[in-house]
Design an enzyme around this catalytic site. Structure first.
Site, PDB file in Angstrom:
ATOM      1  CB  CYS A  29       2.197  18.020  58.630  1.00  0.00           C
ATOM      2  SG  CYS A  29       1.832  16.527  58.779  1.00  0.00           S
ATOM      3  CB  CYS A  32       4.418  16.803  60.916  1.00  0.00           C
ATOM      4  SG  CYS A  32       4.143  16.115  59.268  1.00  0.00           S
TER       5      CYS A  32
END
Length: 103
Positions: A29, A32
Site C-alpha cells: 500500500c 500506507c
C-alpha cells in the site's frame, strides 16, 4: 528494534489497560508507506508516556514482505501482522474497509 509479532490474535495485542492507537497498513500500500514517517513522529511525541500505546498492524497476507520491510525500516514501535482472513471479525468490528487507517 521494536517488538515484531507475526500473525497474532487481537486479544494479545489489546491486552493492556491503556488506550491503543492502531496504524493499519500493508507493504503493498503506497499511501500506507507514505504515512510511516507521520507514525514515527507520533511515536516520538508520545515517547515515555504510559497512558497510551502506539502500534502498527499489517494486513499483509504473507510474512516475508512484511518482515523484509520491518528489517529495512527498523520502526521503533510494536509491529504486528494479522492477515485479513484471520482478522476478519476484528476488521469488521473496527469498520476497517481500506488502509491506511488510524484508530
Amino acid at each position: 528494534m521494536a517488538k515484531v509479532v507475526t500473525n497474532t490474535n487481537v486479544s494479545e495485542i489489546l491486552a493492556g489497560s491503556q488506550p491503543v492507537m492502531i496504524d493499519f497498513w500493508a507493504t503493498w500500500c503506497g499511501p500506507c508507506i507514505k504515512e510511516t514517517p507521520h507514525m514515527a513522529e507520533l511515536v516520538k511525541k508520545f515517547d515515555g508516556r504510559e497512558d497510551v500505546s502506539l502500534i502498527s498492524i499489517s494486513t499483509d497476507e504473507e510474512n516475508d514482505p512484511w518482515l523484509k520491510m520491518i528489517s529495512k525500516d527498523k520502526p521503533e514501535w510494536p509491529q504486528y501482522r494479522i492477515d485479513a482472513s484471520d482478522g476478519k471479525e476484528f476488521f469488521e468490528a473496527m469498520d476497517l474497509r481500506a488502509i491506511p487507517r488510524f484508530i
